[in-house]
Design a protein around this motif. Structure first.
Motif, PDB file in Angstrom:
ATOM      1  N   SER A 148      76.744 -15.411 -16.677  1.00 46.52           N
ATOM      2  CA  SER A 148      77.965 -14.599 -16.761  1.00 46.52           C
ATOM      3  C   SER A 148      77.672 -13.216 -17.325  1.00 46.52           C
ATOM      4  N   LEU A 149      76.773 -13.139 -18.291  1.00 44.76           N
ATOM      5  CA  LEU A 149      76.396 -11.839 -18.859  1.00 44.76           C
ATOM      6  C   LEU A 149      75.633 -11.007 -17.830  1.00 44.76           C
ATOM      7  N   VAL A 150      74.807 -11.662 -17.016  1.00 44.53           N
ATOM      8  CA  VAL A 150      74.091 -10.966 -15.939  1.00 44.53           C
ATOM      9  C   VAL A 150      75.092 -10.362 -14.965  1.00 44.53           C
ATOM     10  N   TRP A 197      85.282  -1.993  -7.178  1.00 45.16           N
ATOM     11  CA  TRP A 197      86.492  -1.894  -7.993  1.00 45.16           C
ATOM     12  C   TRP A 197      87.216  -3.227  -8.152  1.00 45.16           C
ATOM     13  N   LEU A 198      86.917  -4.205  -7.316  1.00 42.18           N
ATOM     14  CA  LEU A 198      87.528  -5.529  -7.471  1.00 42.18           C
ATOM     15  C   LEU A 198      86.970  -6.280  -8.682  1.00 42.18           C
ATOM     16  N   MET A 199      85.902  -5.749  -9.255  1.00 45.10           N
ATOM     17  CA  MET A 199      85.332  -6.281 -10.509  1.00 45.10           C
ATOM     18  C   MET A 199      85.020  -7.777 -10.430  1.00 45.10           C
ATOM     19  N   ALA A 200      84.480  -8.215  -9.315  1.00 45.11           N
ATOM     20  CA  ALA A 200      84.176  -9.641  -9.158  1.00 45.11           C
ATOM     21  C   ALA A 200      83.122 -10.112 -10.149  1.00 45.11           C
ATOM     22  N   GLY A 201      82.166  -9.246 -10.452  1.00 43.63           N
ATOM     23  CA  GLY A 201      81.137  -9.620 -11.409  1.00 43.63           C
ATOM     24  C   GLY A 201      81.646  -9.655 -12.832  1.00 43.63           C
ATOM     25  N   PHE A 202      82.623  -8.810 -13.129  1.00 43.63           N
ATOM     26  CA  PHE A 202      83.166  -8.761 -14.485  1.00 43.63           C
ATOM     27  C   PHE A 202      84.152  -9.901 -14.735  1.00 43.63           C
ATOM     28  N   PHE A 203      85.113 -10.055 -13.814  1.00 45.21           N
ATOM     29  CA  PHE A 203      86.137 -11.085 -14.001  1.00 45.21           C
ATOM     30  C   PHE A 203      85.712 -12.439 -13.447  1.00 45.21           C
ATOM     31  N   GLY A 204      85.311 -12.480 -12.160  1.00 44.32           N
ATOM     32  CA  GLY A 204      84.980 -13.744 -11.511  1.00 44.32           C
ATOM     33  C   GLY A 204      83.726 -14.402 -12.067  1.00 44.32           C
ATOM     34  N   GLY A 205      82.576 -13.759 -11.816  1.00 42.14           N
ATOM     35  CA  GLY A 205      81.310 -14.319 -12.286  1.00 42.14           C
ATOM     36  C   GLY A 205      81.066 -14.102 -13.767  1.00 42.14           C
ATOM     37  N   GLY A 206      81.874 -13.233 -14.379  1.00 45.44           N
ATOM     38  CA  GLY A 206      81.696 -12.926 -15.800  1.00 45.44           C
ATOM     39  C   GLY A 206      82.609 -13.731 -16.702  1.00 45.44           C
ATOM     40  N   LEU A 207      83.823 -13.231 -16.947  1.00 46.14           N
ATOM     41  CA  LEU A 207      84.725 -13.852 -17.915  1.00 46.14           C
ATOM     42  C   LEU A 207      85.163 -15.258 -17.520  1.00 46.14           C
ATOM     43  N   LEU A 208      85.453 -15.472 -16.215  1.00 52.45           N
ATOM     44  CA  LEU A 208      85.904 -16.795 -15.788  1.00 52.45           C
ATOM     45  C   LEU A 208      84.799 -17.841 -15.824  1.00 52.45           C
ATOM     46  N   VAL A 209      83.557 -17.416 -15.975  1.00 51.60           N
ATOM     47  CA  VAL A 209      82.436 -18.349 -16.109  1.00 51.60           C
ATOM     48  C   VAL A 209      81.961 -18.406 -17.560  1.00 51.60           C
ATOM     49  N   ILE A 213      78.255  -9.517 -15.526  1.00 48.79           N
ATOM     50  CA  ILE A 213      78.998  -8.425 -16.170  1.00 48.79           C
ATOM     51  C   ILE A 213      78.174  -7.141 -16.173  1.00 48.79           C
ATOM     52  N   VAL A 214      76.889  -7.263 -16.524  1.00 45.81           N
ATOM     53  CA  VAL A 214      76.008  -6.088 -16.556  1.00 45.81           C
ATOM     54  C   VAL A 214      75.821  -5.519 -15.146  1.00 45.81           C
ATOM     55  N   ALA A 215      75.631  -6.402 -14.151  1.00 41.50           N
ATOM     56  CA  ALA A 215      75.448  -5.947 -12.766  1.00 41.50           C
ATOM     57  C   ALA A 215      76.683  -5.200 -12.267  1.00 41.50           C
ATOM     58  N   ASN A 216      77.869  -5.702 -12.593  1.00 41.61           N
ATOM     59  CA  ASN A 216      79.100  -5.036 -12.168  1.00 41.61           C
ATOM     60  C   ASN A 216      79.248  -3.684 -12.853  1.00 41.61           C
ATOM     61  N   ALA A 217      78.866  -3.622 -14.120  1.00 41.39           N
ATOM     62  CA  ALA A 217      78.936  -2.350 -14.848  1.00 41.39           C
ATOM     63  C   ALA A 217      78.002  -1.318 -14.223  1.00 41.39           C
ATOM     64  N   LEU A 253      72.075  -9.566  -6.524  1.00 42.59           N
ATOM     65  CA  LEU A 253      71.983 -10.249  -7.810  1.00 42.59           C
ATOM     66  C   LEU A 253      73.276 -11.007  -8.106  1.00 42.59           C
ATOM     67  N   LEU A 254      74.416 -10.394  -7.794  1.00 40.13           N
ATOM     68  CA  LEU A 254      75.710 -11.051  -8.008  1.00 40.13           C
ATOM     69  C   LEU A 254      75.872 -12.274  -7.100  1.00 40.13           C
ATOM     70  N   VAL A 255      75.420 -12.151  -5.857  1.00 39.27           N
ATOM     71  CA  VAL A 255      75.502 -13.283  -4.931  1.00 39.27           C
ATOM     72  C   VAL A 255      74.657 -14.443  -5.450  1.00 39.27           C
ATOM     73  N   ALA A 256      73.423 -14.147  -5.867  1.00 40.71           N
ATOM     74  CA  ALA A 256      72.527 -15.196  -6.363  1.00 40.71           C
ATOM     75  C   ALA A 256      73.085 -15.841  -7.629  1.00 40.71           C
ATOM     76  N   ALA A 257      73.560 -14.997  -8.562  1.00 40.19           N
ATOM     77  CA  ALA A 257      74.092 -15.516  -9.825  1.00 40.19           C
ATOM     78  C   ALA A 257      75.341 -16.365  -9.600  1.00 40.19           C
TER      79      ALA A 257
END
Length: 200
Positions: free
Chosen positions: A18-20, A48-60, A22-26, A161-165
């Motif tokens: 999840s941290l990976v 801008w949909l922030m999938a890495g921050f919200f989806g793969g990040g906070l929700l995980v 968040i960083v990738a989305n940033a 990276l987001l797809v793999a994570a």
């Protein structure tokens, strides 16, 4: 491996992933490491949909923390109900994590297929959208983007990276749903060995 140890392993893995994300989305918000192009006109919708921050990040991240806690001593120690209460909470949190990982995977996959917004011959737009993702296999096409510098490499690397994570998150959250459900029904397999062991 007992349900408690499995939960801790899965939880720590989910927190890391999840941290990976968040960083990738940033980093996607700052192409080539600069804020010059950080605006709605020069960044793709998928960024801008922030999938890495919200989806793969906070929700995980939440299921990851819940899984680590489920692998702990529990509300009733090693006896009684063991970690059944925390395991039950982990089931629901992990199910939420599955949804977050699916969201991140779908948005990131679309981002990879459409490519970045970039400037080509004084025109900004999705210049790789018509290729339907085939540009990924032809690096020579990437040079058509004049600005931002190295935007295609930046875009492809981070979205890959987001797809793999998110794929790993999806698998791990699914594993934890099953593991936690077993923990709810059967309890933690770790045995009560004495007051000293409970303190540890």
């Amino acid at each position: 491996m007992c349900t408690g140890k499995c939960a801790r392993f899965v939880g720590l893995s989910l927190i890391t992933l999840s941290l990976v994300c968040i960083v990738a989305n940033a980093l996607l918000l700052v192409p080539n490491g600069k804020t010059t192009w950080t605006n709605t006109e020069n960044l793709s919708l998928q960024v801008w949909l922030m999938a890495g921050f919200f989806g793969g990040g906070l929700l995980v991240l939440c299921p990851g923390i819940a899984a680590v806690r489920a692998g702990g001593k529990g509300c009733c120690g090693a006896g009684c109900c063991g970690n059944r209460c925390r395991m039950l909470r982990s089931v629901f949190c992990s199910a939420l994590g599955v949804l977050g990982a699916i969201y991140c995977l779908s948005v990131s996959g679309t981002g990879l297929r459409n490519g970045p917004i970039c400037r080509k011959d004084s025109s900004w737009g999705y210049h790789f959208k018509e290729t339907e993702g085939s540009y990924l296999l032809n690096c020579t096409q990437w040079d058509v983007c004049e600005e931002p510098p190295n935007v295609v490499t930046w875009h492809v690397t981070l979205f890959s990276l987001l797809v793999a994570a998110s794929c790993l998150e999806l698998v791990l959250c699914g594993v934890q749903v099953v593991n936690a459900a077993i923990g709810v029904l059967c309890g933690d397999c770790r045995k009560k060995v004495g007051p000293r062991a409970q303190e540890l």
